[in-house]
Design an enzyme around this catalytic site. Structure first.
Site, PDB file in Angstrom:
ATOM      1  N   ASN A 208       0.779  -0.754   0.038  1.00 27.80           N
ATOM      2  CA  ASN A 208      -0.130   0.099   0.255  1.00 27.80           C
ATOM      3  C   ASN A 208       0.985   1.497  -0.256  1.00 27.80           C
ATOM      4  O   ASN A 208       0.355   2.317   0.213  1.00 27.80           O
ATOM      5  CB  ASN A 208      -1.456   0.073   1.057  1.00 27.80           C
TER       6      ASN A 208
ATOM      7  N   ASP B 153       4.206  -5.984   3.833  1.00 31.67           N
ATOM      8  CA  ASP B 153       2.487  -6.004   4.602  1.00 31.67           C
ATOM      9  C   ASP B 153       1.779  -7.610   4.502  1.00 31.67           C
ATOM     10  O   ASP B 153       2.910  -7.913   4.069  1.00 31.67           O
ATOM     11  CB  ASP B 153       1.645  -4.953   4.858  1.00 31.67           C
TER      12      ASP B 153
ATOM     13  N   ASP C 233       5.576 -16.799  14.645  1.00 35.87           N
ATOM     14  CA  ASP C 233       6.780 -16.565  15.327  1.00 35.87           C
ATOM     15  C   ASP C 233       6.183 -16.436  17.271  1.00 35.87           C
ATOM     16  O   ASP C 233       5.217 -15.930  16.966  1.00 35.87           O
ATOM     17  CB  ASP C 233       7.348 -15.715  15.524  1.00 35.87           C
TER      18      ASP C 233
ATOM     19  N   ASP D 192      10.909 -17.583  19.582  1.00 35.56           N
ATOM     20  CA  ASP D 192      11.322 -17.236  20.008  1.00 35.56           C
ATOM     21  C   ASP D 192      12.471 -16.961  21.996  1.00 35.56           C
ATOM     22  O   ASP D 192      11.955 -16.878  22.085  1.00 35.56           O
ATOM     23  CB  ASP D 192      11.017 -15.368  20.173  1.00 35.56           C
TER      24      ASP D 192
ATOM     25  N   GLU E 133      14.091 -21.283  18.935  1.00 38.21           N
ATOM     26  CA  GLU E 133      15.167 -20.666  18.913  1.00 38.21           C
ATOM     27  C   GLU E 133      16.565 -20.644  20.501  1.00 38.21           C
ATOM     28  O   GLU E 133      15.612 -20.190  21.551  1.00 38.21           O
ATOM     29  CB  GLU E 133      15.460 -18.567  19.064  1.00 38.21           C
TER      30      GLU E 133
ATOM     31  N   HIS F 275      17.301 -13.042  10.490  1.00 39.07           N
ATOM     32  CA  HIS F 275      16.607 -11.770  10.401  1.00 39.07           C
ATOM     33  C   HIS F 275      17.423 -10.746  11.799  1.00 39.07           C
ATOM     34  O   HIS F 275      17.941  -9.459  11.460  1.00 39.07           O
ATOM     35  CB  HIS F 275      15.460 -11.864  10.873  1.00 39.07           C
ATOM     36  N   ASP F 276      18.625 -11.912  12.061  1.00 35.85           N
ATOM     37  CA  ASP F 276      19.807 -10.904  13.326  1.00 35.85           C
ATOM     38  C   ASP F 276      20.871 -11.074  12.913  1.00 35.85           C
ATOM     39  O   ASP F 276      21.881 -10.705  13.608  1.00 35.85           O
ATOM     40  CB  ASP F 276      19.184 -11.526  14.376  1.00 35.85           C
TER      41      ASP F 276
HETATM   42  C1  GLC Z   1      15.516 -13.184  19.251  1.00 39.00           C
HETATM   43  C2  GLC Z   1      15.117 -12.359  18.176  1.00 39.00           C
HETATM   44  C3  GLC Z   1      15.789 -11.097  17.719  1.00 39.00           C
HETATM   45  C4  GLC Z   1      14.804  -9.838  19.166  1.00 39.00           C
HETATM   46  C5  GLC Z   1      14.938 -10.994  20.448  1.00 39.00           C
HETATM   47  C6  GLC Z   1      13.980 -10.877  21.408  1.00 39.00           C
HETATM   48  O1  GLC Z   1      16.846 -13.012  19.320  1.00 39.00           O
HETATM   49  O2  GLC Z   1      15.299 -13.281  16.995  1.00 39.00           O
HETATM   50  O3  GLC Z   1      15.056 -10.694  16.628  1.00 39.00           O
HETATM   51  O4  GLC Z   1      15.679  -8.953  18.714  1.00 39.00           O
HETATM   52  O5  GLC Z   1      14.634 -12.410  20.287  1.00 39.00           O
HETATM   53  O6  GLC Z   1      12.866 -10.934  21.161  1.00 39.00           O
HETATM   54 CA    CA Z   2       2.436  -1.031   4.282  1.00 40.08          CA
END
Ligand code: GLC
Ligand code: CA
Length: 544
Positions: free
Chosen positions: A29, A35, A104, A205, A247, A321-322
């Protein structure tokens, strides 16, 4: 469970999972933020790639202090990402393409804006007070010297109750108190509610931090951790055919066997990070850079492959993503970008476990080198201030950030060579990597020689040949300083993977594979003898 049922229910053993970081994937959008409708519009792309499931980083309601890892309502979607109806449509549309949606679950902490916490901070008698971890105190005298992951102390004072609450991450991410059975029940009900909506699984997580005991300074692997996990699994996951991945930064092989016990009492598998931290100074932070000890990398993979064979299940990943982009980290993001991206893919996808592909990895996307103003990540911004205060030079801090910032992985997905890489028609929330004109999906999807096509083939092989899921693991040439080579074998077939992890042509002492072995995939067009491996050359052979 009988054997056949067990095999069917463990669909994730021959699956490949794709991670989407929603805010950076596709914006529908024009507000500059990815999104759910954006994701729906890209499902055909994912179906073409061939993945079995998508792990979505958090899309629940959140003030976005830590990009959604701070949830204020577990049963609603953040308006930035769309609506609950959009989520249901995504599950449905993905299902039509045989793609399951994995959510997640952030269960170690909530947002401080969650109504539980809003109530909890009102008074010690409030029924929600005990959902969080509090310690009595005097203002200004902290319960102990524990630090939060994103900088500062792990304790925050709340005058209304004259107590400190505990937070392992930011001040806006108060830790949940798993000792409270009412909290645990609410969590199970919430998970079952999502399961009923048709999600295919959950990524949990920092799950090894839920059983914290701050008085003993225990953060991960607390004494009650596996008791909690077994209860969680019994009350939720075991009731449906789900994949679950925790994780667990603190996982060892012995712990991973518990987590991923084939009796299904806890989780399907965990993300462990032993291979990830290797290019880091021992005992220091990830920001303290060190070269990759290649022999150690091989040793770690070999140990996990053999350690969990038949006794648990590995997850296989280079990126998330980390983490910085793997091609910039252990490959070569210049001259040999394409070769090294494919080599890393071939190496990982031949192993036993469930491979995860992080968005853009299938294109060989790279790290960025931005100015500090262009970074958005809370961890990076804290680090910058903290290290300058400690007296590091600006250049040194920026070097660390360029190598390790989480934003390396969070730049927008590069769809095309059009404006903003085709990610958005507006202003992207974080700058697009300037190399999008060369590196983008548009250029790669139809090209048989692209990194994308390499991933696509690897995903297909895993489905076609059971040896990928079943075979045992044998490391070859463990002492070789440049070559990563191994075999995988089951009753019917044998897989051989040979990778040159260096930018030089190297001599390989392995015998030329005989005629029964056919080259399934490689990353150089012209064939050559196995005795000479070109820079980042990788080959995968199969006899069956
Ligand atoms: C995990 C996630 C990370 C987040 C952290 C706290 O390591 O992958 O992106 O900042 O947890 O939730
Ligand atoms: Ca958007």
């Amino acid at each position: 469970m009988d054997k056949e049922k067990e095999r069917q229910s463990q669909w994730w053993k021959s699956a490949v999972i794709y991670q989407i970081y929603p805010r950076s994937f596709a914006d529908s959008n024009g507000d500059g933020i990815g999104d759910l409708r954006g994701i729906i519009s890209k499902l055909d792309y994912l179906e073409n790639l061939g993945i079995d499931a998508v792990w979505l980083s958090p899309v629940c309601k959140s003030p976005q202090d830590d990009n959604g890892y701070d949830i204020s309502d577990y049963q609603d979607i953040d308006p930035m990402f769309g609506t609950l109806e959009d989520m249901e449509e995504l599950i449905r549309e993905a299902g039509k393409r045989h793609i399951r949606i994995i959510m997640d679950l952030v269960l170690n902490h909530s947002s401080d804006e969650h109504h539980w916490f809003q109530e909890a901070r009102k008074s010690r008698e409030n029924p929600y007070h005990d959902y969080y971890v509090w310690r009595d105190g005097v203002e200004g005298i902290l319960p102990n010297d524990m630090r939060a992951a994103f900088g500062g102390p792990a304790w925050e004072w709340v005058p209304e109750v004259r107590q400190y609450y505990f937070h392992q991450f930011s001040v806006k991410q108060p830790d949940l108190n798993w000792e409270n059975p009412r909290l645990r029940r609410e969590i199970y009900d919430m998970i079952n509610w999502w399961t009923a909506k048709g999600v295919g699984g959950f990524r949990l997580d920092v799950i090894d931090q839920i059983a914290k005991e701050p008085d003993k300074k225990i953060t991960n692997n607390g004494p009650r951790l596996h008791e909690y996990l077994r209860e969680l699994s019994r009350e939720t996951f075991q009731k449906a055919d789900l994949v679950t991945v925790g994780e667990a930064w603190g996982a060892t092989i012995e712990l991973a066997k518990l987590y991923s016990n084939p009796d299904n009492s806890e989780l399907s598998m965990v993300f462990q990070f032993e291979h990830i931290g290797l290019d880091q100074v021992e005992g220091k932070e990830k920001w303290d850079l060190a070269p990759l000890p290649f022999l150690k990398l091989k040793e770690v993979f070999a140990r996990w492959q053999s350690g969990l064979h038949g006794k648990g299940w590995n997850s296989l990943f280079w990126n998330n993503h980390d983490l910085p982009r793997i091609v910039s980290r252990w490959g070569n993001d210049g001259e040999y970008r394409v070769e090294s991206a494919k080599m890393l893919a071939i190496l990982l996808h031949g192993l036993q476990g469930t491979p995860y592909i992080y968005q853009g990895e299938e294109l060989g996307m790279t790290n960025v080198q931005y100015e500090i103003e262009e970074y958005r990540d809370i961890e990076t911004l804290h680090l910058y201030e903290e290290r300058l205060e400690k007296g590091y030079s600006r250049e040194e801090v920026m070097r660390s950030i360029h190598a390790r910032s989480r934003d390396n992985a969070r730049t927008p997905m590069q769809w095309s060579d059009g404006d903003n890489a085709g990610f958005t028609e507006g202003e992207p929330w974080i700058k697009v990597n300037p190399n999008y004109r060369q590196i983008n999906a548009g250029r790669q999807v139809g090209d048989e020689d692209s990194v994308f096509s390499c991933y696509r083939n690897l995903i297909r092989f895993r489905r076609e040949y059971p040896v990928f899921a079943r075979g045992d693991f044998q490391m070859l040439l463990p002492e070789d300083e440049s070559i990563f080579a191994y075999t995988r074998e089951d009753e019917d077939s044998r897989l051989l993977v040979v990778c040159n992890f260096s930018g030089r042509t190297v001599h390989c002492p392995l015998e030329e594979p005989d005629d029964s072995m056919r080259l399934l995939i490689g990353n150089y067009r012209e064939k050559g003898p196995i005795s000479t491996l070109r820079p980042y050359e990788a080959r995968m052979y199969l006899n069956s």
